[in-house]
Design an enzyme around this catalytic site. Structure first.
Site, PDB file in Angstrom:
ATOM      1  CG  ASP A  83       8.822  -6.942   5.544  1.00 18.09           C
ATOM      2  OD1 ASP A  83       9.668  -7.184   4.654  1.00 18.09           O
ATOM      3  OD2 ASP A  83       7.634  -7.312   5.466  1.00 18.09           O
TER       4      ASP A  83
ATOM      5  CD  GLU B 250      12.368  -4.611   0.061  1.00 14.03           C
ATOM      6  OE1 GLU B 250      11.276  -4.078   0.304  1.00 14.03           O
ATOM      7  OE2 GLU B 250      12.838  -5.541   0.728  1.00 14.03           O
TER       8      GLU B 250
ATOM      9  CG  ASP C 291       7.668 -12.218   0.879  1.00 12.51           C
ATOM     10  OD1 ASP C 291       8.109 -12.407   2.034  1.00 12.51           O
ATOM     11  OD2 ASP C 291       6.953 -11.254   0.566  1.00 12.51           O
TER      12      ASP C 291
HETATM   13  C1  GLC Z   1       6.269  -9.242   3.552  1.00 15.69           C
HETATM   14  C2  GLC Z   1       7.347 -10.010   4.295  1.00 15.69           C
HETATM   15  C3  GLC Z   1       6.738 -11.214   4.974  1.00 15.69           C
HETATM   16  C4  GLC Z   1       5.625 -10.755   5.903  1.00 15.69           C
HETATM   17  C5  GLC Z   1       4.590  -9.945   5.134  1.00 15.69           C
HETATM   18  C6  GLC Z   1       3.557  -9.322   6.062  1.00 15.69           C
HETATM   19  O1  GLC Z   1       5.758 -10.005   2.506  1.00 15.69           O
HETATM   20  O2  GLC Z   1       8.376 -10.372   3.432  1.00 15.69           O
HETATM   21  O3  GLC Z   1       7.706 -11.927   5.669  1.00 15.69           O
HETATM   22  O4  GLC Z   1       5.021 -11.850   6.489  1.00 15.69           O
HETATM   23  O5  GLC Z   1       5.229  -8.891   4.439  1.00 15.69           O
HETATM   24  O6  GLC Z   1       4.155  -8.442   6.941  1.00 15.69           O
END
Ligand code: GLC
Length: 772
Positions: free
Chosen positions: A410, A413, A484
């Site tokens: 995660d 980007e 998200d």
């Molecule tokens: C980002 C991710 C989401 C996750 C959050 C906390 O927003 O896209 O899926 O729950 O971070 O890690």
């Protein structure tokens, strides 16, 4: 002034066109149906999307035709003219991709400098694409009145992208994703066109920030542009849109076969991993309410102070033992891993090693760049260097050693809470120094590659990686989710075209956060979202901390019961989805498809946003509007059976279907055989003993694939293929066509309207025998 085309050199498979001003344009013949157009502008020539040499030996001709030079393969004709103009036609001479000769007609813009700040002050966006950069260029193609555009990865909006413009620059985008948004987490610069019904593809292999204007500015042309890089694009031909998509996945790679349980149900919430107890309680819920499940995700809280590759033992007393206990209960755990590494000078090995070895991205003055993510100050691995990827991959073994089932990447980007990382940061492109501008869009891609390689080396199994950011070709290493989203109906509506576009862009295993991530879901929205996702390969419910709970039991009895019914139904279709993925690895075609991919000659399907197909035999028409209990469904050519009551419909018509809350409108192409999985709580690692096939219609044939569902032995031939047939005269046959995997099913059932036929495996002739 005319820049004359003065001549050409032909050194197969490359034809170099030469111009009076000294420029050269390369036409590189990859296959009969794939030609690359390349002009060197002094930038790196390596591709992150395409690995290995993808040239097929192709016989083509080149001829000087006086006013132009003509290159012909059996499937594509290229005509090159003065001023670096090139036109592509299909083998029958139909125009596909034609350089535009007229003037650009920029849209009027009345936003002067003084007002820019006023508009920004109210919090509104303005579009400020940097065209002042010296290296900016654009490629303009003429557009027909009858021309539709598809693809482009995760761009929010409709299936047909004509009339919109987009940026390719990976962004952590937390606002509503809709058709006014130019780009979100991924940059997959491949688009497909149907020009007067003739299919083609354009893959623009440029990792710098790029832009596609698909007829927003003008009805006469579309263009794509980049802030930097070489001119580098591939024209993809083919007789059908399917052929064109297959050419794209041939170039950039297919989504590999996952472990079978990846197709099972997955439950997530940012918040579960604050303690082992909490995770165990979620597992209890699935047991208590008789709900099948395969994976629970662990969001950032399992880490020690958000440090990558750590597991907080104050929250999980014995993490390894806990993972093993959960595994015994049939549930795997999938931990998240963030791109930013905590800046911690106090004995945190990952930071320490990275600093000592110079593995983090630097400022132009040579100091390490520090951004801000979950752990506070954080540094970013320079994944463009193979050595950094190897280092990261070795640490990924941590998850394998803990028994975790994969890695969920995660914030790759890469994202920082202080806004975008500066464009002049020093990154590496292999061993060469470059800047963030070149590597930004492949950061997530390279992190996914490292995770894939780390998990593969550590486990020998097919790695399960999820990533939020991606570039073209990332599908070889990772599955994806769409980031998200929100618990709003428009995001359920978006899920269908977005996942269909991702499928056409190579990502066969993709999913959205079911129920919506941000904001509060409603029982009705959650139910419809689950129904709509019945065949979505990545099948995960995920929600943000602080939002309303959205586990299946968090609402009323009806929601729970309907949820359970659809989870059970999903597991019935898992063998079919697994077959589809096997087919995808061979054909390069996605599992989840927009109707236009299967029926590109039917103008009625070119704009359908609220239906999808699974392979060629299933059509899904979810309810995506609050309060709706019926909807119109367009059925394409052929005969279709309503899954629920067997009612038969002819295709090429729109029908009205009733769909109360517990009903997903679902149609099976008449005369289809489908595998029908056993009712299970989890997908087992043990080989299944019994398999059922169901006939929809009067006759049909089906090829079913079986392997151990876990590792790479299938690549050495350890797999079976079953051929099931019900002939016109009602004869039923089951045959083992290829037998490389032990054990086979002990028993196979074939269910038809005329009864259930039972076949037993007969050891003596290694095939199936009708018992009754
Ligand atoms: C980002 C991710 C989401 C996750 C959050 C906390 O927003 O896209 O899926 O729950 O971070 O890690």
């Amino acid at each position: 002034m005319t820049n004359r085309l003065t001549g050409y050199q032909n050194a197969a498979p490359k034809v170099t066109l030469e111009y009076a001003d000294g420029r050269q344009l390369l036409l590189d013949v990859y296959t009969n149906e794939i030609i690359r157009v390349f002009m060197n502008r002094g930038r790196a020539t390596n591709s992150y999307a395409i690995e290995g040499d993808k040239h097929h030996k192709t016989s083509y001709t080149v001829e000087d035709k006086g006013d132009h030079i003509e290159l012909r393969t059996p499937s594509l004709i290229v005509k090159a003219y003065d001023n670096c103009k090139v036109d592509f036609y299909d083998g029958d001479g139909n125009p596909l991709v034609m350089d535009y000769r007229g003037q650009r007609q920029p849209l009027p813009n009345d936003l002067d400098e003084e007002h820019q700040s006023t508009v920004l002050a109210e919090g509104h966006d303005i579009n400020l694409l940097d065209k002042t950069n010296d290296h900016y260029y654009e490629v303009i193609k003429s557009m027909s009145p009858d021309e539709q555009f598809y693809g482009l990865g995760d761009k929010p909006g409709f299936l047909n992208k004509r009339g919109y413009d987009y940026d390719n620059w990976n962004v952590d985008f937390g606002q509503v994703h809709n058709e006014s948004v130019k780009g979100i987490y991924k940059s997959i610069p491949v688009m497909y066109g149907l020009k007067n019904g003739h299919p083609y593809g354009l893959f623009f292999d440029n990792t710098y920030k790029s832009h596609f204007d698909l007829g927003k500015e003008s009805e006469n042309y579309y263009y794509y542009s980049a802030t930097d890089g070489n001119v580098d694009y591939y024209v993809l031909g083919g007789h059908s849109l399917k052929d064109v998509v297959a050419n794209y996945t041939y170039l950039t790679g297919v989504t590999p076969l996952p472990q079978k349980w990846v197709l099972g149900y997955q439950q997530s919430r940012w918040g579960y991993s604050t303690s082992d107890d909490r995770v165990a309680k979620i597992a209890d819920g699935f047991e208590k309410y008789h709900l099948p499940i395969d994976v629970i995700h662990l969001d950032i809280d399992y880490m020690r102070g958000y440090r990558d590759f750590t597991w907080d033992t104050t929250k999980f007393k014995n993490p390894k033992q806990f993972v093993a206990e959960m595994r015994k209960r049939g549930i795997r755990l999938m931990p998240i891993l963030d791109a930013g590494v905590k800046q911690d000078k106090d004995g945190y090995d990952i930071y320490q090693e990275g600093i000592e070895k110079g593995y983090f991205v630097e400022n132009p003055d040579g100091t390490v760049f520090v951004g801000r993510v979950w752990p506070g100050d954080a540094v970013f691995p320079d994944f463009g260097r193979p050595e950094v990827r190897n280092w990261w991959a070795k640490h990924v073994k941590f998850f394998a050693d803990m028994g975790a089932c994969g890695v969920w990447n995660d914030m790759d980007e890469p994202a920082s809470f202080d806004g975008e990382l500066p464009t002049d940061l020093i990154f590496h492109d292999g061993e060469q120094k470059t800047t963030h501008t070149r590597m930004h869009n492949v950061f997530g891609h390279l992190q996914a590659q490292a995770a894939y390689e780390g998990m593969k080396a550590a486990t020998g199994k097919r790695p399960y990686i999820i990533t939020r950011a991606a570039y073209a070709g990332t599908q070889k290493y990772s599955t994806i989710w769409t980031g998200d989203n929100q618990s709003i109906w428009s995001h359920l509506q978006l899920a269908i075209p977005q996942l269909n576009s991702l499928g056409m862009s190579g990502f066969a295993i993709a999913g959205t956060d079911i129920g919506g991530f941000q904001k509060d879901t409603t029982p009705e929205l959650l139910t419809r979202w689950l129904e709509a996702s019945l065949f979505v390969p990545l099948f995960r419910n995920h929600a943000e901390m602080g939002t309303r709970y959205q586990e299946p039991w968090s609402f009323d009895r009806q929601t729970l019961d309907t949820y359970r019914d659809y989870l059970n139904l999903r597991y019935r279709f898992v063998p079919f989805l697994y077959d589809q993925l096997r087919h995808e690895t061979e054909s390069g075609l996605p599992v989840m498809r927009p109707l236009v991919l299967n029926y590109d000659q039917d103008p009625a399907v070119r704009q359908i946003n609220d239906e999808y197909m699974v392979g060629t035999s299933i059509l899904v028409a979810p309810i995506v509007n609050q309060g709706a209990d019926k909807r119109l469904v367009y059925l394409p050519a052929g005969k279709w059976l309503d899954f629920w009551n067997n009612a038969e419909y002819s295709g090429q018509q729109t029908i009205m279907v009733n769909a109360p809350l517990e009903k997903l409108p679902l149609f099976i192409k008449k005369d289809t055989i489908l595998p029908w999985g056993n009712k299970v709580k989890h997908i087992s690692d043990e080989p299944e003993k019994v398999m059922t096939f169901r006939l929809f219609g009067d006759c049909g044939a089906y090829k079913h694939y079986q392997d151990n569902g876990l590792d790479f032995k299938y690549q050495e031939g350890e797999y079976n293929e079953y051929y099931v047939e019900v002939a016109n005269d009602g004869q039923v046959a089951v045959k083992l066509n290829k037998h490389g995997y032990q054990p086979t099913y002990e028993r196979v059932y074939v269910e038809t309207d005329r009864g259930r036929f039972e076949f037993d495996y007969d050891d003596s002739n290694e095939d199936y025998r009708l018992v009754k």
